[in-house]
Write a protein that holds these residues in place. Structure first.
Motif, PDB file in Angstrom:
ATOM      1  N   SER A  67       0.845  -1.188   0.000  1.00  0.00           N
ATOM      2  CA  SER A  67       0.000   0.000   0.000  1.00  0.00           C
ATOM      3  C   SER A  67       0.885   1.245   0.000  1.00  0.00           C
ATOM      4  O   SER A  67       2.094   1.182   0.191  1.00  0.00           O
ATOM      5  N   ALA A  68       0.295   2.394  -0.178  1.00  0.00           N
ATOM      6  CA  ALA A  68       1.058   3.668  -0.186  1.00  0.00           C
ATOM      7  C   ALA A  68       1.710   3.919   1.165  1.00  0.00           C
ATOM      8  O   ALA A  68       2.840   4.426   1.256  1.00  0.00           O
ATOM      9  N   VAL A  69       1.000   3.536   2.200  1.00  0.00           N
ATOM     10  CA  VAL A  69       1.540   3.740   3.555  1.00  0.00           C
ATOM     11  C   VAL A  69       2.769   2.857   3.770  1.00  0.00           C
ATOM     12  O   VAL A  69       3.802   3.300   4.313  1.00  0.00           O
ATOM     13  N   GLU A  70       2.615   1.565   3.327  1.00  0.00           N
ATOM     14  CA  GLU A  70       3.745   0.650   3.494  1.00  0.00           C
ATOM     15  C   GLU A  70       4.954   1.128   2.685  1.00  0.00           C
ATOM     16  O   GLU A  70       6.119   1.049   3.139  1.00  0.00           O
ATOM     17  N   THR A  71       4.722   1.623   1.508  1.00  0.00           N
ATOM     18  CA  THR A  71       5.826   2.133   0.678  1.00  0.00           C
ATOM     19  C   THR A  71       6.482   3.355   1.345  1.00  0.00           C
ATOM     20  O   THR A  71       7.716   3.497   1.387  1.00  0.00           O
ATOM     21  N   TRP A  72       5.625   4.259   1.847  1.00  0.00           N
ATOM     22  CA  TRP A  72       6.139   5.464   2.523  1.00  0.00           C
ATOM     23  C   TRP A  72       6.961   5.093   3.744  1.00  0.00           C
ATOM     24  O   TRP A  72       8.061   5.634   3.966  1.00  0.00           O
ATOM     25  N   GLN A  73       6.475   4.190   4.535  1.00  0.00           N
ATOM     26  CA  GLN A  73       7.197   3.782   5.735  1.00  0.00           C
ATOM     27  C   GLN A  73       8.547   3.162   5.385  1.00  0.00           C
ATOM     28  O   GLN A  73       9.551   3.400   6.068  1.00  0.00           O
ATOM     29  N   ALA A  74       8.566   2.338   4.303  1.00  0.00           N
ATOM     30  CA  ALA A  74       9.832   1.714   3.897  1.00  0.00           C
ATOM     31  C   ALA A  74      10.826   2.769   3.423  1.00  0.00           C
ATOM     32  O   ALA A  74      12.029   2.696   3.736  1.00  0.00           O
ATOM     33  N   ASP A  75      10.347   3.772   2.694  1.00  0.00           N
ATOM     34  CA  ASP A  75      11.243   4.828   2.210  1.00  0.00           C
ATOM     35  C   ASP A  75      11.789   5.657   3.370  1.00  0.00           C
ATOM     36  O   ASP A  75      12.990   6.041   3.375  1.00  0.00           O
ATOM     37  N   VAL A  76      10.921   5.944   4.341  1.00  0.00           N
ATOM     38  CA  VAL A  76      11.357   6.718   5.519  1.00  0.00           C
ATOM     39  C   VAL A  76      12.416   5.951   6.302  1.00  0.00           C
ATOM     40  O   VAL A  76      13.425   6.521   6.775  1.00  0.00           O
ATOM     41  N   LYS A  77      12.219   4.664   6.428  1.00  0.00           N
ATOM     42  CA  LYS A  77      13.172   3.855   7.185  1.00  0.00           C
ATOM     43  C   LYS A  77      14.536   3.838   6.489  1.00  0.00           C
ATOM     44  O   LYS A  77      15.590   3.909   7.136  1.00  0.00           O
ATOM     45  N   VAL A  78      14.545   3.754   5.163  1.00  0.00           N
ATOM     46  CA  VAL A  78      15.811   3.773   4.419  1.00  0.00           C
ATOM     47  C   VAL A  78      16.491   5.140   4.581  1.00  0.00           C
ATOM     48  O   VAL A  78      17.726   5.247   4.784  1.00  0.00           O
ATOM     49  N   ALA A  79      15.699   6.221   4.493  1.00  0.00           N
ATOM     50  CA  ALA A  79      16.275   7.580   4.646  1.00  0.00           C
ATOM     51  C   ALA A  79      16.855   7.766   6.028  1.00  0.00           C
ATOM     52  O   ALA A  79      17.942   8.385   6.202  1.00  0.00           O
ATOM     53  N   GLU A  99      12.984  -3.498  -0.789  1.00  0.00           N
ATOM     54  CA  GLU A  99      12.978  -4.308  -2.002  1.00  0.00           C
ATOM     55  C   GLU A  99      12.041  -5.502  -1.865  1.00  0.00           C
ATOM     56  O   GLU A  99      11.315  -5.867  -2.800  1.00  0.00           O
ATOM     57  N   GLN A 100      12.056  -6.111  -0.706  1.00  0.00           N
ATOM     58  CA  GLN A 100      11.189  -7.271  -0.464  1.00  0.00           C
ATOM     59  C   GLN A 100       9.714  -6.883  -0.497  1.00  0.00           C
ATOM     60  O   GLN A 100       8.860  -7.648  -0.946  1.00  0.00           O
ATOM     61  N   LEU A 101       9.450  -5.663  -0.079  1.00  0.00           N
ATOM     62  CA  LEU A 101       8.074  -5.185  -0.066  1.00  0.00           C
ATOM     63  C   LEU A 101       7.510  -5.122  -1.491  1.00  0.00           C
ATOM     64  O   LEU A 101       6.322  -5.383  -1.714  1.00  0.00           O
ATOM     65  N   HIS A 102       8.305  -4.808  -2.486  1.00  0.00           N
ATOM     66  CA  HIS A 102       7.865  -4.684  -3.874  1.00  0.00           C
ATOM     67  C   HIS A 102       8.090  -5.959  -4.697  1.00  0.00           C
ATOM     68  O   HIS A 102       7.764  -5.980  -5.886  1.00  0.00           O
TER      69      HIS A 102
END
Length: 497
Positions: A227-239, A270-273
């Motif tokens: 979902s968009a939230v899951e993608t956002w959270q993954a990007d924030v964690k990487v940053a 990456e695993q998320l996608h």
């Protein structure tokens, strides 16, 4: 010797005494014979030497002019055609086969789609056909009786699909439903439990379809991306991990742990996608769809069991419709046992017999005449010739008369009439002479001897020979055409001396 004489006389007396009647009859016969001879001699035979004795002369006959025909004459019974007893198959009826209505009157006419009888509240429908009904016809059965049913329904205007097929299919079932609609009766009820079986099968289809929907939803959910939230959270964690690495490097601290945290965050994103493994959900969906196919098949089979069918007891096949009811052997309230009625062709037919020699001269379509009650000739046509079972048997000759009035039918029914059939005729009027007038010439030609003077002159009479060509022979006369010599009507030809 005297004893022997006495014994002989006594013996004759005993013979005369014991056979007195025989001797009396013999004496009467002898007396009658003598009297007959004397009467014939004295009264009937003239003296050849007397002046009254006729002079011998030629025996002649006149030449005739007119149509000549050769006829076959036979006797024929007048009646309705092909009388048969009607028997119904009631083996499939549970309980007594009680007649409940529609009992026809004598003289009634049965046509296609007529109700011959009503048994246990169900109709016996008349259809054209020659094969008796012997089993219930329903979906899936095949055979000549199915083919006959299809052909019969087609003849009464009910469509059956493939009329050449001998299989009872869905189209045939629909046609049977239409048959009962036209007869004014409901279709036969389905077997016990058949309707409930359809309902159960329908519920099974609905349940299987719901299972497919659930399996499809599970597959969709399992194969859906983040979902968009899951993608956002993954990007924030990487940053955040990248920032931690930068901060450690600026402070001169050990960056190893920060780098490991960054790598972990990147792998998680990456695993998320990455594509999901939905094998189990797909297998569940295929199983659910198979259950729907099986439920559909069960529903189809259940529905076939409630299709219209035709019980053997509810159809009566008769040939040569319409038919006339000659006798009725049942009544309302009685139980069917044996023949229900006797029917015959609704048209009158003449049934005669002819010797083989005469039958050889006849053919189907030949015309004849018979006398009506008022003496007027009436036309009839040969419709069937059937040889006897052996050489000694006479041929059966069936004739269809021209239309008769009800009054004429009533008068002729059961009568035996004389039928004359012309098997040969001249084309118009011709000359004819007695067969006895023909003689053979030296070359085998046919001749007649024409008398030109007084035939009473005998051998002194003046005659001439005329060579003729022969034509039709009939009634002891023969058609002649003069070839050499003249011949005319009323000429006298010699037939004897």
């Amino acid at each position: 010797m005297g004893g022997e004489d006495a014994s002989g006389v006594g013996g004759w007396r005993r013979v005369l005494r014991r056979n007195r009647t025989l001797w009396i009859v013999a004496l009467v016969a002898v007396a009658s014979l003598v009297a007959g001879l004397l009467v014939g001699r004295l009264l009937l035979t003239p003296d050849a030497s007397s002046a009254d004795a006729p002079e011998p002369g030629l025996v002649t006959a006149p030449v005739e002019f007119g149509p000549l025909s050769n006829d076959v004459t036979l006797r024929a019974d007048v009646g309705y055609a092909d009388a048969v007893e009607v028997k119904l198959d009631t083996s499939a009826i549970s309980g007594a086969a009680v007649v409940t209505g529609q009992v026809p009157e004598v003289g009634a006419t049965l046509t296609p789609l007529s109700i011959a009888l009503e048994v246990v509240g169900r109709p016996v429908i008349v259809l054209p056909g020659g094969l008796p009904s012997y089993r219930t016809l329903r979906y899936g059965v095949s055979g000549p009786d199915v083919l006959q049913l299809k052909q019969a329904l087609t003849r009464v205007g009910i469509g059956v699909g493939d009329v050449e097929s001998n299989v009872f299919d869905g189209a045939t079932a629909a046609a049977v439903g239409e048959l009962y609609a036209q007869a004014g009766y409901p279709v036969p009820p389905p077997e016990d439990g058949a309707v409930e079986g359809v309902r159960t099968a329908e519920e099974g289809v609905r349940a299987a379809q719901a299972g497919v929907a659930e399996a499809q939803q599970a597959l969709n959910e399992a194969g859906a991306g983040p979902s968009a939230v899951e993608t956002w959270q993954a990007d924030v964690k990487v940053a955040a991990a990248q920032q931690a690495v930068a901060n450690a490097q600026a402070a001169g601290e050990d960056v190893q742990q920060a780098q490991w945290d960054l790598q972990t965050a990147q792998l998680e994103r990456e695993q998320l996608h990455a594509a999901k493994d939905t094998g189990a959900q797909r297998a569940a969906l295929e199983s659910a769809r198979a259950q729907v196919a099986s439920a559909d098949q069960a529903l189809e089979e259940a529905r076939l069991k409630v299709l219209p069918y035709l019980p053997a007891s509810e159809v009566l096949y008769l040939t040569e419709l319409p038919r006339r009811v000659d006798a009725v052997d049942v009544e309302r309230g009685s139980v069917l046992s044996g023949a229900a009625m006797t029917v015959s062709g609704a048209t009158v037919r003449l049934t005669g017999a002819a010797a083989e020699a005469d039958a050889a001269l006849l053919k189907v379509g030949a015309e004849g005449t018979f006398a009506l009650p008022d003496g007027e000739p009436h036309r009839a046509v040969i419709s069937k010739l059937e040889a006897g079972k052996d050489l000694a048997s006479r041929w059966e000759v069936l004739l269809d008369p021209d239309p008769l009035t009800p009054e004429q039918i009533s008068q002729l029914q059961g009568e035996n009439v004389r039928v004359t059939l012309a098997v040969g005729a001249t084309d118009g009027e011709v000359l004819s002479v007695p067969l006895a007038a023909l003689t053979a010439g030296p070359g085998g030609e046919s001749r007649v001897e024409v008398v030109e003077s007084d035939p009473r002159e005998g051998d002194e009479a003046k005659t001439r020979l005329v060579v003729v060509e022969l034509g039709l022979a009939a009634k002891g006369a023969v058609e002649v055409t003069p070839v050499e010599g003249k011949l005319a009507e009323d000429d006298l030809v010699v037939v004897g001396r």
